[in-house]
Design a protein around this motif. Sequence first.
Motif, PDB file in Angstrom:
ATOM      1  N   ALA A  22      28.683 -21.541 -32.279  1.00 19.25           N
ATOM      2  CA  ALA A  22      27.343 -21.954 -32.701  1.00 19.25           C
ATOM      3  C   ALA A  22      26.435 -22.187 -31.496  1.00 19.25           C
ATOM      4  O   ALA A  22      25.237 -21.945 -31.569  1.00 19.25           O
ATOM      5  N   LEU A  23      26.997 -22.677 -30.387  1.00 15.99           N
ATOM      6  CA  LEU A  23      26.224 -22.846 -29.142  1.00 15.99           C
ATOM      7  C   LEU A  23      27.049 -22.277 -27.996  1.00 15.99           C
ATOM      8  O   LEU A  23      28.253 -22.506 -27.911  1.00 15.99           O
ATOM      9  N   ARG A  24      26.376 -21.537 -27.114  1.00 14.00           N
ATOM     10  CA  ARG A  24      27.111 -20.797 -26.084  1.00 14.00           C
ATOM     11  C   ARG A  24      26.682 -21.153 -24.668  1.00 14.00           C
ATOM     12  O   ARG A  24      26.524 -20.275 -23.823  1.00 14.00           O
ATOM     13  N   GLY A  25      26.399 -22.426 -24.417  1.00 18.19           N
ATOM     14  CA  GLY A  25      26.033 -22.809 -23.051  1.00 18.19           C
ATOM     15  C   GLY A  25      24.551 -23.112 -22.958  1.00 18.19           C
ATOM     16  O   GLY A  25      23.789 -22.354 -22.368  1.00 18.19           O
ATOM     17  N   VAL A  26      24.164 -24.232 -23.554  1.00 22.40           N
ATOM     18  CA  VAL A  26      22.746 -24.604 -23.610  1.00 22.40           C
ATOM     19  C   VAL A  26      22.449 -25.665 -22.550  1.00 22.40           C
ATOM     20  O   VAL A  26      23.176 -26.655 -22.434  1.00 22.40           O
ATOM     21  N   ASN A  27      21.412 -25.419 -21.759  1.00 26.24           N
ATOM     22  CA  ASN A  27      20.978 -26.360 -20.724  1.00 26.24           C
ATOM     23  C   ASN A  27      19.513 -26.685 -20.911  1.00 26.24           C
ATOM     24  O   ASN A  27      18.704 -25.767 -21.028  1.00 26.24           O
ATOM     25  N   PRO A  41      16.003 -18.223 -35.478  1.00 27.87           N
ATOM     26  CA  PRO A  41      16.382 -17.777 -36.819  1.00 27.87           C
ATOM     27  C   PRO A  41      17.463 -18.660 -37.435  1.00 27.87           C
ATOM     28  O   PRO A  41      18.119 -19.434 -36.728  1.00 27.87           O
ATOM     29  N   SER A  42      17.637 -18.525 -38.752  1.00 27.11           N
ATOM     30  CA  SER A  42      18.678 -19.254 -39.454  1.00 27.11           C
ATOM     31  C   SER A  42      20.033 -18.924 -38.830  1.00 27.11           C
ATOM     32  O   SER A  42      20.326 -17.764 -38.561  1.00 27.11           O
ATOM     33  N   GLY A  43      20.828 -19.939 -38.560  1.00 25.43           N
ATOM     34  CA  GLY A  43      22.154 -19.729 -37.984  1.00 25.43           C
ATOM     35  C   GLY A  43      22.164 -19.651 -36.466  1.00 25.43           C
ATOM     36  O   GLY A  43      23.218 -19.471 -35.858  1.00 25.43           O
ATOM     37  N   SER A  44      20.988 -19.830 -35.826  1.00 22.59           N
ATOM     38  CA  SER A  44      20.941 -19.693 -34.358  1.00 22.59           C
ATOM     39  C   SER A  44      21.488 -20.934 -33.635  1.00 22.59           C
ATOM     40  O   SER A  44      21.663 -20.911 -32.429  1.00 22.59           O
ATOM     41  N   LYS A  46      20.289 -24.372 -34.267  1.00 24.81           N
ATOM     42  CA  LYS A  46      19.297 -25.443 -34.102  1.00 24.81           C
ATOM     43  C   LYS A  46      19.837 -26.804 -34.556  1.00 24.81           C
ATOM     44  O   LYS A  46      19.751 -27.785 -33.819  1.00 24.81           O
ATOM     45  N   SER A  47      20.358 -26.840 -35.782  1.00 27.46           N
ATOM     46  CA  SER A  47      20.847 -28.129 -36.302  1.00 27.46           C
ATOM     47  C   SER A  47      22.061 -28.590 -35.511  1.00 27.46           C
ATOM     48  O   SER A  47      22.202 -29.786 -35.212  1.00 27.46           O
ATOM     49  N   THR A  48      22.926 -27.642 -35.141  1.00 26.42           N
ATOM     50  CA  THR A  48      24.095 -27.991 -34.328  1.00 26.42           C
ATOM     51  C   THR A  48      23.637 -28.658 -33.041  1.00 26.42           C
ATOM     52  O   THR A  48      24.153 -29.708 -32.651  1.00 26.42           O
ATOM     53  N   LEU A  49      22.641 -28.064 -32.394  1.00 24.24           N
ATOM     54  CA  LEU A  49      22.134 -28.618 -31.132  1.00 24.24           C
ATOM     55  C   LEU A  49      21.572 -30.024 -31.348  1.00 24.24           C
ATOM     56  O   LEU A  49      21.880 -30.947 -30.586  1.00 24.24           O
ATOM     57  N   LEU A  50      20.786 -30.193 -32.404  1.00 29.02           N
ATOM     58  CA  LEU A  50      20.178 -31.501 -32.664  1.00 29.02           C
ATOM     59  C   LEU A  50      21.267 -32.565 -32.916  1.00 29.02           C
ATOM     60  O   LEU A  50      21.163 -33.687 -32.414  1.00 29.02           O
ATOM     61  N   HIS A  51      22.302 -32.177 -33.649  1.00 28.01           N
ATOM     62  CA  HIS A  51      23.399 -33.125 -33.915  1.00 28.01           C
ATOM     63  C   HIS A  51      24.113 -33.529 -32.626  1.00 28.01           C
ATOM     64  O   HIS A  51      24.465 -34.692 -32.443  1.00 28.01           O
ATOM     65  N   LEU A  52      24.305 -32.563 -31.725  1.00 32.07           N
ATOM     66  CA  LEU A  52      24.969 -32.893 -30.457  1.00 32.07           C
ATOM     67  C   LEU A  52      24.071 -33.788 -29.601  1.00 32.07           C
ATOM     68  O   LEU A  52      24.550 -34.743 -28.987  1.00 32.07           O
ATOM     69  N   LEU A 216      15.858 -20.514 -29.660  1.00 32.12           N
ATOM     70  CA  LEU A 216      17.311 -20.268 -29.675  1.00 32.12           C
ATOM     71  C   LEU A 216      17.580 -18.956 -30.400  1.00 32.12           C
ATOM     72  O   LEU A 216      16.908 -18.622 -31.386  1.00 32.12           O
ATOM     73  N   ARG A 217      18.576 -18.231 -29.906  1.00 26.38           N
ATOM     74  CA  ARG A 217      19.096 -17.084 -30.658  1.00 26.38           C
ATOM     75  C   ARG A 217      20.592 -16.989 -30.396  1.00 26.38           C
ATOM     76  O   ARG A 217      21.010 -17.053 -29.238  1.00 26.38           O
ATOM     77  N   ASP A 218      21.364 -16.864 -31.435  1.00 25.24           N
ATOM     78  CA  ASP A 218      22.827 -16.755 -31.311  1.00 25.24           C
ATOM     79  C   ASP A 218      23.411 -17.809 -30.381  1.00 25.24           C
ATOM     80  O   ASP A 218      24.296 -17.507 -29.573  1.00 25.24           O
ATOM     81  N   GLY A 219      22.918 -19.020 -30.463  1.00 26.52           N
ATOM     82  CA  GLY A 219      23.516 -20.112 -29.700  1.00 26.52           C
ATOM     83  C   GLY A 219      23.100 -20.198 -28.244  1.00 26.52           C
ATOM     84  O   GLY A 219      23.684 -20.966 -27.478  1.00 26.52           O
TER      85      GLY A 219
END
Length: 249
Positions: A22-27, A41-44, A46-52, A216-219
């Motif tokens: 879901a996330l591939r190395g976000v800084n 896009p949907s599934g990129s 976003k919500s996963t990032l916000l939760h983390l 974001l796109r594809d994590g």
Amino acid sequence: MSVLKASDLRKKYLLGEHTVEALRGVNFDVQKGEFVAIMGPSGSGKSTLLHLLGGLDSPSEGEVTLGEAQLSQLTEYQATLARRHNVGFVFQFFNLLPTLTAEENILLPVIIDGKNPAHYEDRLKQILELVGLYERRKHKPDQLSGGEQQRVAIARALITEPAILLADEPTGNLDTKTGTAIMELLQRSCRELHQTVIVVTHDPRAASYAQRVIFLRDGNIVKEYRPGDDVPLAERMDGIMSTMRELES
Ligand SMILES: Nc1ncnc2c1ncn2[C@@H]1O[C@H](COP(=O)(O)OP(=O)(O)OP(=O)(O)O)[C@@H](O)[C@H]1O
Ligand SMILES: [Mg+2]
């Protein structure tokens, strides 16, 4: 001053044999008082990032630094306290308790934290005025419109003066006019209270209220749009939409 830092955040979900990255190395880094929008896009992711970022879930790898605290270094209990004191959450569906009045809903985080709500009288009044609900403070959720309920949810998230406010599609369940009022309110909380705000949205109009838009796109973060403060809304929206088109092609 940086209030929030994401370092090489990765999140994998295991679904049977299958792994979803879901996330591939976000800084990225968020400064105090900044207003940031996250689009994609949907599934990129976003919500996963916000939760983390808010410590609702832990990354598979990487680190979230909230103020001075590295979230991965905290015990479950310390993490709960860090979240309670530093993070306000707003969701698409307002999640208010139906039996409580607007002001009781707003004071809930104070009560959960074991504090005396009487000590929050001034803050409550300030926040009720900010969200424009002072007159309606005794109303129950079913006596309020959708936009008013979302304003109660924002007030509830702000009552404890959290270091960051995180909102996942806060306008997703509202019409355009009401959604605009919510974005204006978030913008005002930045300007008047120096509140740091991070909003996930798929709506370019909503995102145009932010100072920075992260795509974001594809994590992965694939682009960032930073209009100057003096760039008018319509021009920002054009900039956001042309970035979206560029990313789709
Ligand atoms: N609990 C979970 N278990 C397994 N996979 C998950 C889980 N949560 C999210 N995912 C997957 O991770 C990816 C990112 O999901 P996420 O909810 O972060 O996307 P999103 O950008 O918020 O999408 P949307 O715009 O639809 O809300 C998606 O492929 C999703 O299916
Ligand atoms: Mg989502």
